[in-house]
Design an enzyme around this catalytic site. Structure first.
Site, PDB file in Angstrom:
ATOM      1  N   TYR A  43      53.059 -17.826 -43.382  1.00  0.00           N
ATOM      2  CA  TYR A  43      52.078 -17.605 -42.617  1.00  0.00           C
ATOM      3  C   TYR A  43      51.500 -19.098 -42.334  1.00  0.00           C
ATOM      4  CZ  TYR A  43      47.442 -15.827 -40.907  1.00  0.00           C
ATOM      5  OH  TYR A  43      45.741 -15.680 -40.868  1.00  0.00           O
ATOM      6  N   CYS A  67      41.994 -24.573 -47.019  1.00  0.00           N
ATOM      7  CA  CYS A  67      40.768 -25.624 -46.153  1.00  0.00           C
ATOM      8  C   CYS A  67      42.293 -26.361 -46.052  1.00  0.00           C
ATOM      9  CB  CYS A  67      40.705 -26.233 -47.497  1.00  0.00           C
ATOM     10  SG  CYS A  67      39.090 -25.530 -47.898  1.00  0.00           S
ATOM     11  N   GLY A 118      41.508 -23.179 -41.447  1.00  0.00           N
ATOM     12  CA  GLY A 118      39.526 -22.868 -41.650  1.00  0.00           C
ATOM     13  C   GLY A 118      39.048 -23.372 -40.954  1.00  0.00           C
ATOM     14  N   ASN A 178      41.771 -29.326 -50.854  1.00  0.00           N
ATOM     15  CA  ASN A 178      42.146 -27.960 -51.031  1.00  0.00           C
ATOM     16  C   ASN A 178      43.108 -27.598 -51.727  1.00  0.00           C
ATOM     17  OD1 ASN A 178      45.298 -27.375 -48.594  1.00  0.00           O
ATOM     18  ND2 ASN A 178      43.768 -25.751 -49.158  1.00  0.00           N
ATOM     19  N   GLY A 179      42.470 -25.928 -52.236  1.00  0.00           N
ATOM     20  CA  GLY A 179      42.999 -24.861 -53.624  1.00  0.00           C
ATOM     21  C   GLY A 179      42.339 -25.118 -53.935  1.00  0.00           C
TER      22      GLY A 179
HETATM   23  P1  AMP Z   1      46.132  -6.364 -42.841  1.00  0.00           P
HETATM   24  O1  AMP Z   1      45.699  -5.782 -42.087  1.00  0.00           O
HETATM   25  O2  AMP Z   1      45.446  -6.775 -44.294  1.00  0.00           O
HETATM   26  O3  AMP Z   1      47.604  -5.997 -42.977  1.00  0.00           O
HETATM   27  O4  AMP Z   1      46.962  -7.509 -42.073  1.00  0.00           O
HETATM   28  C1  AMP Z   1      47.524  -8.286 -42.252  1.00  0.00           C
HETATM   29  C2  AMP Z   1      48.136  -9.386 -40.818  1.00  0.00           C
HETATM   30  O5  AMP Z   1      47.017 -10.365 -41.053  1.00  0.00           O
HETATM   31  C3  AMP Z   1      49.107 -10.106 -40.510  1.00  0.00           C
HETATM   32  O6  AMP Z   1      49.407  -9.914 -39.076  1.00  0.00           O
HETATM   33  C4  AMP Z   1      48.852 -11.331 -40.649  1.00  0.00           C
HETATM   34  O7  AMP Z   1      49.539 -12.806 -40.157  1.00  0.00           O
HETATM   35  C5  AMP Z   1      47.144 -11.417 -41.238  1.00  0.00           C
HETATM   36  N1  AMP Z   1      47.701 -12.519 -42.540  1.00  0.00           N
HETATM   37  C6  AMP Z   1      48.068 -12.062 -43.820  1.00  0.00           C
HETATM   38  N2  AMP Z   1      47.206 -12.783 -44.654  1.00  0.00           N
HETATM   39  C7  AMP Z   1      46.346 -13.877 -44.658  1.00  0.00           C
HETATM   40  C8  AMP Z   1      45.679 -14.588 -44.497  1.00  0.00           C
HETATM   41  N3  AMP Z   1      45.319 -14.607 -46.399  1.00  0.00           N
HETATM   42  N4  AMP Z   1      44.808 -14.856 -44.018  1.00  0.00           N
HETATM   43  C9  AMP Z   1      44.536 -14.525 -43.090  1.00  0.00           C
HETATM   44  N5  AMP Z   1      45.323 -13.563 -42.132  1.00  0.00           N
HETATM   45  C10 AMP Z   1      46.341 -13.557 -42.857  1.00  0.00           C
END
Ligand code: AMP
Length: 468
Positions: A246, A2, A28, A101-102
């Protein structure tokens, strides 16, 4: 995850808060909300994006000089309108609103206890327990109630609260898992999850709210207080390293560091740790770009835009259902044939969670003519779920929890796969005695014991596929 934003002492508080949460939209996309106070408290909140939720007419229903806003992606509590924040309540102390947030790790125990004592909950969000604890507190003052309530609460919280008279409070948990920054816009105080929203409204960044600090802003002035429980000594702070990897915007300053520069350093370290001969370095946009630039500079291999991200993908494709996930990646990212055709390509992404995205990207690049595809991840293997507010899937879905790097490389069908080491990551975020991090998602070392509810919360959270 969030984003929270608040402003005190501005004639156009709701308009400014609207801009503030707009700049936090990446944190979010499920719901957006604003409250504003002019002796009375009013609220507008809806499911959807900030720009879809508010227009000139709805903002005009929010008069007052204090306004607090929130954007939400659910990690605790389901995705529905009643959980949209800021939550607003009436209690003996008057009207109160809260934006959080958290994730609290003992919310389930507290809620069970409070319900047994007669509390009637209106939402399924963990945030509501804080207000019930405040309502029951013996201390009659607002600050005292919050301090008393927070002594019972364990977990990650960056909070902004406000009352009908325009008082605004910012509070950060003693570990400082989630960010919260303080700024000044002429005579007004502003609080936000990230400094990027200060840039938009042209506010001046003052400082971070410290872990374990509570600031009370009223009648144009600010006072700083400590959590009662931690008055004597605070635990070592544990800012979330994944914010740098990220989550946060690259134009934000977090924990004293530029997010962009931290990602660039991750890329440089990654290149030192995992060199490979290649013709071109490309990024998985947008979050992989600074690390890819860092990698390319360090490796002295040209950086090019080998993948283009569509910024018009609607929410439909964010839902992680298998049938549409396949299209989701292709709709979001497409390869630039003229960059990758016949080339040995290094592709840099910030994290690999399930591996499904990477697998599709590798396939796409090969179909566009790439001769070799070398995948580089600017973070260590994600082996553990987060209980402090980042949306990660259960351990069983985290590919690195049960597979070796060689096995993952085979699954995603890349020629080579390399991750940044944990020490490399800590080096990139300048970890030291004064700057310590939570990196439980990479190490399994959770700084805070998990409550009963948290242990199986991993089963409730879903990976959000939206990238910013
Ligand atoms: P995956 O297909 O599950 O390996 O997704 C990896 C991708 O999701 C990478 O390109 C990351 O930048 C992105 N990613 C990593 N963590 C999150 C998150 N918590 N929420 C959304 N996207 C994420």
């Amino acid at each position: 995850m969030c984003g929270v934003f608040g402003i005190h002492g501005h004639d156009e508080a709701a308009n400014i808060a609207y801009l503030g949460i707009h700049a936090l939209q990446h944190r979010g996309q499920e719901s957006a909300g604003l409250v504003a106070c002019d002796g009375r408290m009013r609220r507008v909140a809806a499911m959807g994006l900030v720009s879809d939720t508010f227009n000139r007419d709805s903002l005009a229903t929010l008069p007052g000089t204090t306004s607090v806003g929130h954007v939400r992606y659910s990690t605790a509590g389901s995705s529905e309108l009643r959980n949209a924040q800021p939550l607003m309540f009436e209690y003996t102390g008057g009207s109160i609103a809260i934006a959080h947030n958290g994730n609290l790790v003992n919310a389930l125990e507290l809620r069970t206890e409070l319900e047994r004592e007669g509390s009637l909950f209106q939402t399924s969000s963990d945030t509501e327990v804080i207000v019930h604890l405040m309502a029951k507190a013996s201390n009659p003052e607002l600050l005292g109630r919050l301090q008393e309530g927070l002594t019972r609460v364990s977990g990650a919280y960056s909070l902004i609260l406000c009352t009908a008279d325009g008082t605004m409070i910012g509070a950060r948990d003693p570990y400082g898992f989630r960010p919260l920054v303080l700024g000044r816009l002429k005579d007004s105080y502003v609080l936000s999850s990230e400094t990027a929203s200060f840039d938009l409204i042209e506010a001046e960044y003052i400082r971070e709210i410290e872990p374990g600090e509570i600031v009370v802003i009223q009648n144009g002035g600010m006072t700083s207080h400590r959590h009662e429980q931690w008055a004597a000594s605070l635990p070592a702070s544990r800012f979330c390293v994944f914010e740098h990897v990220y989550f946060a915007r690259p134009d934000s300053m977090l924990n004293g560091l530029s997010v962009y520069r931290a990602r660039e350093r991750m890329g440089r370290r990654l290149a030192q740790e995992n060199p490979v001969d290649a013709d071109v370095v490309i990024a998985v946009p947008d979050s992989g770009v600074p690390a890819a630039i860092g990698y390319a500079n360090e490796a002295k291999i040209p950086f090019e835009m080998g993948l283009i991200r569509s910024h018009y993908v609607g929410r439909t494709f964010i839902e992680p259902q298998d049938s549409i996930r396949h299209f989701g990646v292709r709709l979001k990212l497409s390869p630039v044939r003229s960059v990758v055709d016949g080339k040995r390509v290094i592709v840099v992404d910030d994290s690999l969670v399930r591996g499904t995205t990477s697998r599709k990207i590798v396939k796409m690049l090969r179909a566009a003519g790439a001769r070799e595809v070398h995948l580089r991840i600017s973070a260590p293997p994600t082996t553990h779920p987060c209980f402090y507010g980042i949306d990660t899937p259960t351990r069983s879905e985290l590919v690195a929890a049960s597979h070796t790097i060689e096995e993952i490389a085979r699954y995603v069908t890349c020629d080579t796969l390399g991750y940044l080491s944990h020490s490399g990551l800590l080096n990139a975020v300048k970890a030291d005695q004064d700057k310590s991090y939570c990196s439980a998602c990479f190490t399994g070392e959770y700084p805070l014991p998990l409550g009963v509810g948290a242990a199986d919360r991993g089963g409730l959270v879903k990976l959000r596929l939206a990238k910013v």
